[in-house]
Design a protein around this motif. Structure first.
Motif, PDB file in Angstrom:
ATOM      1  N   ALA A   1     -41.693 -15.691 -16.896  1.00 13.16           N
ATOM      2  CA  ALA A   1     -40.799 -15.062 -17.854  1.00 13.16           C
ATOM      3  C   ALA A   1     -40.881 -15.748 -19.202  1.00 13.16           C
ATOM      4  O   ALA A   1     -40.701 -15.134 -20.225  1.00 13.16           O
ATOM      5  CB  ALA A   1     -39.381 -15.081 -17.336  1.00 13.16           C
TER       6      ALA A   1
ATOM      7  N   THR B   1     -35.804 -16.655 -21.634  1.00 13.46           N
ATOM      8  CA  THR B   1     -34.961 -15.471 -21.597  1.00 13.46           C
ATOM      9  C   THR B   1     -33.600 -15.780 -22.199  1.00 13.46           C
ATOM     10  O   THR B   1     -33.126 -16.927 -22.157  1.00 13.46           O
ATOM     11  CB  THR B   1     -34.778 -14.962 -20.162  1.00 13.46           C
ATOM     12  OG1 THR B   1     -34.186 -16.003 -19.368  1.00 13.46           O
ATOM     13  CG2 THR B   1     -36.113 -14.579 -19.547  1.00 13.46           C
ATOM     14  N   GLN B   2     -32.969 -14.741 -22.736  1.00 19.27           N
ATOM     15  CA  GLN B   2     -31.642 -14.858 -23.308  1.00 19.27           C
ATOM     16  C   GLN B   2     -30.767 -13.731 -22.794  1.00 19.27           C
ATOM     17  O   GLN B   2     -31.257 -12.626 -22.531  1.00 19.27           O
ATOM     18  CB  GLN B   2     -31.703 -14.772 -24.843  1.00 19.27           C
ATOM     19  CG  GLN B   2     -32.404 -15.928 -25.503  1.00 19.27           C
ATOM     20  CD  GLN B   2     -32.357 -15.834 -27.018  1.00 19.27           C
ATOM     21  OE1 GLN B   2     -33.383 -15.857 -27.680  1.00 19.27           O
ATOM     22  NE2 GLN B   2     -31.156 -15.710 -27.573  1.00 19.27           N
ATOM     23  N   ALA B   3     -29.489 -14.010 -22.661  1.00 17.58           N
ATOM     24  CA  ALA B   3     -28.532 -12.979 -22.273  1.00 17.58           C
ATOM     25  C   ALA B   3     -27.194 -13.268 -22.955  1.00 17.58           C
ATOM     26  O   ALA B   3     -26.831 -14.436 -23.137  1.00 17.58           O
ATOM     27  CB  ALA B   3     -28.365 -12.956 -20.756  1.00 17.58           C
TER      28      ALA B   3
ATOM     29  N   THR C   1     -28.394  -9.226 -24.366  1.00 18.34           N
ATOM     30  CA  THR C   1     -29.274  -8.747 -25.428  1.00 18.34           C
ATOM     31  C   THR C   1     -28.472  -8.490 -26.690  1.00 18.34           C
ATOM     32  O   THR C   1     -28.916  -8.773 -27.803  1.00 18.34           O
ATOM     33  CB  THR C   1     -29.975  -7.451 -24.985  1.00 18.34           C
ATOM     34  OG1 THR C   1     -30.698  -7.727 -23.793  1.00 18.34           O
ATOM     35  CG2 THR C   1     -30.914  -6.954 -26.062  1.00 18.34           C
TER      36      THR C   1
ATOM     37  N   CYS D   1     -29.368 -19.091 -22.284  1.00 21.61           N
ATOM     38  CA  CYS D   1     -30.796 -19.285 -22.560  1.00 21.61           C
ATOM     39  C   CYS D   1     -31.410 -20.054 -21.401  1.00 21.61           C
ATOM     40  O   CYS D   1     -30.905 -21.124 -21.034  1.00 21.61           O
ATOM     41  CB  CYS D   1     -30.984 -20.039 -23.869  1.00 21.61           C
ATOM     42  SG  CYS D   1     -32.709 -20.456 -24.212  1.00 21.61           S
ATOM     43  N   THR D   2     -32.498 -19.527 -20.866  1.00 22.24           N
ATOM     44  CA  THR D   2     -33.193 -20.172 -19.758  1.00 22.24           C
ATOM     45  C   THR D   2     -34.693 -20.117 -19.999  1.00 22.24           C
ATOM     46  O   THR D   2     -35.222 -19.077 -20.370  1.00 22.24           O
ATOM     47  CB  THR D   2     -32.879 -19.469 -18.419  1.00 22.24           C
ATOM     48  OG1 THR D   2     -31.476 -19.535 -18.173  1.00 22.24           O
ATOM     49  CG2 THR D   2     -33.620 -20.145 -17.271  1.00 22.24           C
ATOM     50  N   GLN D   3     -35.368 -21.252 -19.759  1.00 26.98           N
ATOM     51  CA  GLN D   3     -36.832 -21.283 -19.876  1.00 26.98           C
ATOM     52  C   GLN D   3     -37.432 -21.829 -18.587  1.00 26.98           C
ATOM     53  O   GLN D   3     -36.824 -22.668 -17.922  1.00 26.98           O
ATOM     54  CB  GLN D   3     -37.260 -22.118 -21.102  1.00 26.98           C
ATOM     55  CG  GLN D   3     -36.690 -23.518 -21.164  1.00 26.98           C
ATOM     56  CD  GLN D   3     -37.628 -24.614 -20.765  1.00 26.98           C
ATOM     57  OE1 GLN D   3     -38.785 -24.390 -20.395  1.00 26.98           O
ATOM     58  NE2 GLN D   3     -37.168 -25.854 -20.854  1.00 26.98           N
TER      59      GLN D   3
ATOM     60  N   GLY E   1     -37.105 -17.022 -27.488  1.00 32.44           N
ATOM     61  CA  GLY E   1     -36.590 -15.958 -26.648  1.00 32.44           C
ATOM     62  C   GLY E   1     -36.429 -14.686 -27.456  1.00 32.44           C
ATOM     63  O   GLY E   1     -36.605 -14.685 -28.672  1.00 32.44           O
ATOM     64  N   PRO E   2     -36.077 -13.575 -26.791  1.00 33.24           N
ATOM     65  CA  PRO E   2     -36.008 -12.275 -27.454  1.00 33.24           C
ATOM     66  C   PRO E   2     -34.824 -12.104 -28.389  1.00 33.24           C
ATOM     67  O   PRO E   2     -34.782 -11.151 -29.167  1.00 33.24           O
ATOM     68  CB  PRO E   2     -35.926 -11.285 -26.289  1.00 33.24           C
ATOM     69  CG  PRO E   2     -35.338 -12.076 -25.168  1.00 33.24           C
ATOM     70  CD  PRO E   2     -35.836 -13.476 -25.339  1.00 33.24           C
TER      71      PRO E   2
ATOM     72  N   THR F   1     -30.342 -12.602 -29.190  1.00 30.86           N
ATOM     73  CA  THR F   1     -29.076 -11.943 -28.877  1.00 30.86           C
ATOM     74  C   THR F   1     -28.458 -11.488 -30.186  1.00 30.86           C
ATOM     75  O   THR F   1     -28.248 -12.295 -31.084  1.00 30.86           O
ATOM     76  CB  THR F   1     -28.096 -12.893 -28.164  1.00 30.86           C
ATOM     77  OG1 THR F   1     -28.600 -13.236 -26.884  1.00 30.86           O
ATOM     78  CG2 THR F   1     -26.725 -12.226 -28.022  1.00 30.86           C
TER      79      THR F   1
END
Lengths: 112, 109
Positions: free
Chosen positions: A2, A5-7, A9, A23-25, A104-105, A107
């Motif tokens: 992955a 990732t961020q949540a 969006t 945030c997780t990597q 990340g993408p 938020t």
């Protein structure tokens, strides 16, 4: 794989509410960062962590807090959101502080 | 203070060459980065210079002059997909990136 990732969006939030951006990597990177990006301005560093268990303040830390309990996760908390915190928030990581950062993408946060 | 300057917007033609300039002032210097950011997306790494000179990577090249506090990103054989913002960032003595506001590159057919 992955990456980072961020949540969530995107989020619309009432002023005064508490909010945590996640945030997780999965790259086992030592360093992690939180930036905000506003129209017409460069990315501004909010907080950073050079390794698990340590954090530091960036250029615009007021109103935000972070924690780094483990290598993978770096949540950003807004204790009491204000409209000026409306922005796009990017989390990033790098193998070491000297290396290129992976983002990340983002938020998109709106505080009303 | 610390500062990164780059043009706000540039326009170029498909197939042509464009040079995006960046001047920087940082407290200490640990390198100059270029990132590409398409609208609504995250920045992605393009290049890193820490020594003077030109670094070439396919259609993209980046140049650094430390004595002048100056860098440029050169894009050759422009394609429509190169339409994006290009972000210049200097790394200071604390290994923190100082970012420019970005140059929006518009490619016309």
């Amino acid at each position: 794989i992955a990456g980072i990732t961020q949540a969530p969006t995107s989020q619309i939030l009432a002023a005064g509410r508490r909010m945590t951006l996640r945030c997780t990597q999965d790259m086992r990177h030592n360093a992690m960062y939180w930036y905000r990006q506003d129209l017409g301005l460069g990315l501004r560093l909010i907080h950073y962590s050079n390794t698990a268990g340590t954090t530091g303040k960036g250029e615009v830390p007021d109103g935000y807090s972070v924690s780094r309990a483990n290598t993978d996760d770096f949540p950003l908390t807004l204790a009491s959101a204000v409209p000026s915190q409306t922005s796009v928030y990017f989390c990033a990581s790098s193998d070491t502080a000297q290396n290129e950062q992976f983002f990340g993408p983002g938020t998109r946060l709106t505080v009303l | 203070g610390q500062n990164i300057d780059q043009p706000t917007e540039m326009t170029a033609t498909e197939g042509a060459i464009v040079q995006i300039n960046c001047t920087y002032q940082t407290s200490g210097f640990n390198g100059l980065f270029w990132y590409q950011q398409h609208a609504g997306e995250a920045p992605t790494f393009l290049s890193y210079n820490v020594l003077d000179g030109l670094e070439e990577k396919g259609r993209f090249s980046s140049f650094l002059s430390r004595s002048k506090g100056y860098s440029y990103l050169l894009l050759k054989e422009l394609q429509m997909k190169d339409s994006a913002s290009y972000l210049c960032a200097g790394m200071d003595s604390n290994y923190q990136l100082i970012w420019g506001a970005g140059t929006k590159l518009i490619i016309k057919p």
